[in-house]
Structure formats: structure tokens, C-alpha cells
Write an enzyme that holds these catalytic residues in place. Structure first.
Site, PDB file in Angstrom:
ATOM      1  N   HIS A 241       0.998  -1.261   0.026  1.00 30.71           N
ATOM      2  CA  HIS A 241      -0.123   0.015  -0.036  1.00 30.71           C
ATOM      3  C   HIS A 241       0.896   1.110  -0.064  1.00 30.71           C
ATOM      4  O   HIS A 241       2.023   1.230   0.453  1.00 30.71           O
ATOM      5  CB  HIS A 241      -0.827   0.157   1.331  1.00 30.71           C
ATOM      6  CG  HIS A 241      -2.187   0.918   1.118  1.00 30.71           C
ATOM      7  ND1 HIS A 241      -1.758   2.361   1.319  1.00 30.71           N
ATOM      8  CD2 HIS A 241      -3.415   0.667   0.750  1.00 30.71           C
ATOM      9  CE1 HIS A 241      -3.073   2.987   1.195  1.00 30.71           C
ATOM     10  NE2 HIS A 241      -3.988   1.802   0.675  1.00 30.71           N
TER      11      HIS A 241
ATOM     12  N   ASP B 251      -7.832  -5.399   0.110  1.00 30.43           N
ATOM     13  CA  ASP B 251      -8.243  -6.296  -1.061  1.00 30.43           C
ATOM     14  C   ASP B 251      -7.989  -7.751  -0.816  1.00 30.43           C
ATOM     15  O   ASP B 251      -8.428  -8.689  -1.621  1.00 30.43           O
ATOM     16  CB  ASP B 251      -7.820  -5.648  -2.437  1.00 30.43           C
ATOM     17  CG  ASP B 251      -8.158  -4.307  -2.884  1.00 30.43           C
ATOM     18  OD1 ASP B 251      -7.351  -3.375  -2.825  1.00 30.43           O
ATOM     19  OD2 ASP B 251      -9.529  -4.081  -2.843  1.00 30.43           O
TER      20      ASP B 251
END
Ligand code: SDX
Length: 431
Positions: free
Chosen positions: A308, A366
Site C-alpha cells: 500500500h 483487497d
């Protein structure tokens, strides 16, 4: 923005330039470079905006090192555990937790906006049945500006509010219609007696031929997935919505642009890509090969659902999502789901590998969401539309905040030009 007395000094060719430094409620100080080009004749350079604050905001805050995500100051794990999606929508839109009657009014308003103009059904029929639902959503949401003219004047606060209600309310209907169209089943109208998440499951999975009962545990898990995806500071799709809005574009066009950006596998498309990756890995014994590929600089393969831009710790949403995954699979009696087993073994293997731990590549939102959605019966192509449905409230909240900012101006970055210098045209016979 709070006035500041703190400054930063930039020295260029022997000249010092004093730049104001803004101190936030939380997070890093921000060096204000708005006058730098005018004073020093230089640009700053930050492709990907890794060190750039594009706006000031009061909606969401992320502490990437601590793995903290708050909406209007409330931690995401508390909201996911104690609140529900429409209350989180109210919080994101208005900045405070509503009283009971305020929440009831808001939920009634959203419920009453869930149907779309009947003529919009024709848009779906213009697509091939195998069109990706995200393609359908980009098209249909953009087309909303052709139907809801009474909520496209962005200078009118009431119209901005109605557009917000319409987008939040109609996105589940549009996403469900895109799904139904892709499988050749008839569209299912929303029901006002169902809550937001239950209504979405009803519109996706009920058929006219028989009664459909929404399992409350699945509805709760669906609602929690909506909450976990609601907003996330100035991510790529939110920044897209803000940039589109800065030109004065109508809200439906701006959200259609956000949907298009979210579709990418590096962003919202990662949930679909992650599940497809887990299925491609297939069995735990194949995990070492894929981890080696993810580490190989010559191989473009990356572990979908890992890493991320901001979180250099666990994504707090992934932790909540993992709990939900266990609950849903246990309820559905698929706790021995092979894909979930690969996911758990892959997470363990990656987190024991220095490549991932040193680069602080942890599971993100996700990583587990796709496992829950697949267990619920959604095809992988519906994962990102569900992300888009959830993020609509974040896009709309940030859009409203930007329009109410007196400093707002059209976004227009400059560049580091590396092309040819000025030169004259050469006629073709002389080339
Ligand atoms: C979302 O911004 C948001 O807030 C997004 C989001 C939201 O709610 O809006 O949180 C939703 O988009 C979550 C992220 C979903 N994407 C994925 O899961 C796709 C896989 N992840 C990567 O593509 C990547 O981690 C990004 C895009 C998420 C972040 O990329 P960055 O911050 O630009 O990091 P990078 O590409 O500069 O990588 C840093 C290093 C690189 O190695 P070096 O060149 O330094 O040697 O880490 C490596 C990368 O190669 N790396 C990975 C990796 N992610 C980064 N290596 C293997 N697998 C990965 N997943």
C-alpha cells in the site's frame, strides 16, 4: 487552514526562500509551496504524489505506520463493529454521528432514491452481455447527468445534496443491474422494506420465480464490506473525482471518472486480481513459486492484495475483513475453502519473508474481501463494482468538501519538460 508561524527555508542559487509550514491536527507538517514558482521560478517534482498534499480535508485520516484509519476521528474498527454503512455515510457527509431522528430521516431519503429512471434500463441493453460490469457502471453513472438535470448545478447547495443522495442510493441498483444483465436474468427492483445491504443482495440474487430470503448474517457482512471501503483520504480514484470536479464538471461525470480510475488492478481492481491470483496459485505447495516471482525484479508479477502507498503496517481494514471472512465461510459451511487456505498460507509465508517485511508489504483491504464476496456467490467481475458502490460516499463527501472550499481552483499540475528545444519545421522533401 490554521495560520502558521512555522516556516521552512529553501535555498536556491544562494537565495533563501521562506515557505510557510502548516501544522495539521494529525500527521506530518505540510510545507506550503503555492508561491514558490512565483517567488523562485522553480517547480517541485513529485510524480505519483508520494510527498504531496493535494488539499486540506477533515474527513478521513490514515496513519500508515501505526495502521490507523479514522473517519471524522472515529477508528474504522469501531465503526465496522458498532455502526452500519448508512450511519457511516451520514458521518462522512456531515461530520458527526446523527441523532436517532436524523439517521431515520437520512435512511428514508436514501431509500426513496434507490430506483433509477425507467428509461435508463435501455443503456444496459446497449452493452454485450459479457461486458465487464465496471464498463457498464462507468457508462450508466456518467449517463445519470442526462437524466437528473435538477441536481447538476454545483453552485446550488441543495442540488449538491440531492446529487449526493442519488449517487449513494442508486449505485447498488446500478451495480446489481449490471450483474443481472451479465448473467441474463431480469432486473430486480429495489425494495423499500429492506436495509441498504439487504436490498443490494436482494437485487443481485432474487429471481421472480421464487421467494428470496436475505440471510441477516450475510447482509451484516455485506454492510461491513461497504463500511470498510467507504473512504480513504486522497487515493487515486478520489483524487480523480476531485480533479474532475475542479473544472466544474457535474457530480455524475466526476463519479464516473472515479469509477474508471478505481477499475485499475493497482487500485480497486486488486480484489478481483487477488482472487484470480489465489485461484491461479491453487494449492499451498505452489506458494513459494509465486513469492519468488513477486520478488523477481525481472518479473512484473506482484502479490495482489499486498502493499500500500500509505500503510507500512497492517491495513486495519484487512484485519476486520479477515474476521468477516471467517464468519461468512463458517456460516456457509465452507470454512475449509481451498482459496481461503491458500490466502492464509500465502499471508503467513509473505510475512515471514524479509523481502515483504523489510519493504513493509502487508495485506491490504483487497486481500480478504474477494474471498468473502466469492463465498457470497459474486463472480470476480463484481468485486470492483462493489468497491465502487461502497466508495461512492467517499467520493461524494470529498467532492462536497472541495466545492465548499473557498480556495478551490482548477487543478493544473506542471511538468519537468525533457523534450526537444525550439526548432523549425522541415518540409518533407528536405527530411
Ligand atoms: C487500494 O491509495 C489507497 O488508499 C488505495 C486503497 C483505497 O482504499 O482507496 O487502499 C485501495 O488500492 C489498495 C491497494 C490495492 N492494490 C494491490 O493490492 C496491488 C498490489 N500492490 C502494488 O501494486 C503496490 O503495493 C501498490 C500499488 C498498492 C502501492 O505501490 P507503491 O506505494 O507505489 O509502491 P511501489 O510500487 O513503489 O513499491 C515499493 C516496492 C517496489 O520494490 P522496489 O522497486 O523498491 O525494489 O515494493 C515492491 C515494488 O516492486 N512492491 C511489491 C508489491 N507492492 C510493492 N512487490 C511484490 N508484490 C507487491 N504487491
Amino acid at each position: 487552514m490554521a495560520d502558521t508561524t512555522k516556516t521552512a527555508t529553501l535555498t536556491i542559487d544562494g537565495t533563501d526562500y521562506e515557505l510557510p509550514v502548516h501544522q495539521p491536527t494529525a500527521g506530518p507538517d505540510v510545507v506550503d509551496i503555492r508561491k514558490l514558482y512565483g517567488q523562485a521560478g522553480v517547480f517541485t517534482y513529485d510524480p505519483g504524489f508520494t510527498s504531496t498534499a493535494s488539499c486540506d480535508s477533515t474527513i478521513t485520516y490514515i496513519d500508515g505506520d501505526a495502521g490507523i484509519l479514522t473517519h471524522r476521528g472515529y477508528p474504522i474498527d469501531q465503526l465496522a463493529g458498532k455502526s452500519h454503512f448508512l450511519e457511516v455515510c451520514f458521518l462522512l457527509l456531515y461530520g458527526y454521528l446523527p441523532k436517532a431522528e436524523e439517521l431515520e430521516d437520512f435512511e428514508t431519503t436514501v431509500t426513496r432514491h434507490t430506483m433509477i429512471h425507467e428509461q435508463m434500463h435501455n443503456f444496459f441493453r446497449g452493452f454485450r452481455r459479457d461486458a465487464h460490469p465496471m464498463a457498464t457502471m462507468v457508462g450508466v453513472v456518467g449517463a445519470m447527468s442526462a437524466f437528473y438535470h435538477d441536481s447538476t448545478d454545483i453552485s446550488d447547495e441543495r442540488q449538491r445534496e440531492i446529487a449526493s443522495f442519488r449517487l449513494i442510493a442508486k449505485m447498488p441498483t446500478i451495480a446489481a443491474m449490471a450483474y443481472k444483465y451479465s448473467i441474463g436474468q431480469p432486473f430486480v427492483y429495489p425494495r423499500n422494506d429492506l436495509d441498504y445491504a439487504a436490498n443490494f443482495l436482494h437485487m443481485c440474487f432474487s429471481v421472480p420465480a421464487e421467494e428470496y430470503h436475505v440471510d441477516p448474517i450475510l447482509a451484516r457482512a455485506m454492510d461491513r464490506i461497504f463500511t470498510l471501503h467507504a473512504d480513504h483520504e486522497q487515493n487515486a480514484s478520489t483524487s480523480t473525482v476531485r480533479l474532475a470536479s475542479s473544472s466544474g464538471a457535474n457530480p455524475f461525470a466526476c463519479v464516473a471518472a472515479g469509477i474508471a480510475c478505481l477499475w485499475g488492478p493497482a487500485h480497486g481492481g486488486a480484489n478481483q486480481a487477488c482472487l484470480e491470483m489465489l485461484k491461479e496459485i491453487g494449492t499451498p505447495d505452489q506458494i513459494p513459486e509465486y513469492i519468488a516471482r513477486a520478488k523477481d525484479k525481472n518479473d512484473p508479477f506482484r502479490l495482489m492484495g499486498f502493499g500500500h502507498r500509505v500503510y507500512k503496517n497492517f491495513d486495519p481494514r484487512a484485519k476486520v475483513m479477515k474476521q468477516s471472512a471467517d464468519e461468512v465461510l463458517d456460516l456457509l459451511g465452507v470454512e475449509d475453502n481451498p482459496t481461503l487456505q491458500v490466502a492464509k498460507d500465502l499471508e503467513k509465508a509473505a510475512l515471514e519473508d524479509p523481502y515483504f517485511t523489510e519493504k513493509k508489504l502487508f495485506p491490504n483491504v483487497d486481500f480478504y474481501s474477494g474471498i468473502i464476496l466469492e463465498a457470497m456467490g459474486f463472480p470476480t467481475a463484481m468485486f470492483t463494482p462493489i468497491f465502487a458502490l461502497s466508495r461512492t460516499v467517499g467520493w461524494v463527501s470529498q467532492w462536497k468538501e472541495q466545492l465548499s472550499d473557498p480556495q478551490m481552483k482548477i487543478g493544473r499540475p506542471r511538468q519537468l519538460y525533457q523534450g526537444e528545444n525550439l526548432r523549425d519545421y522541415v518540409d518533407i522533401e528536405n527530411r
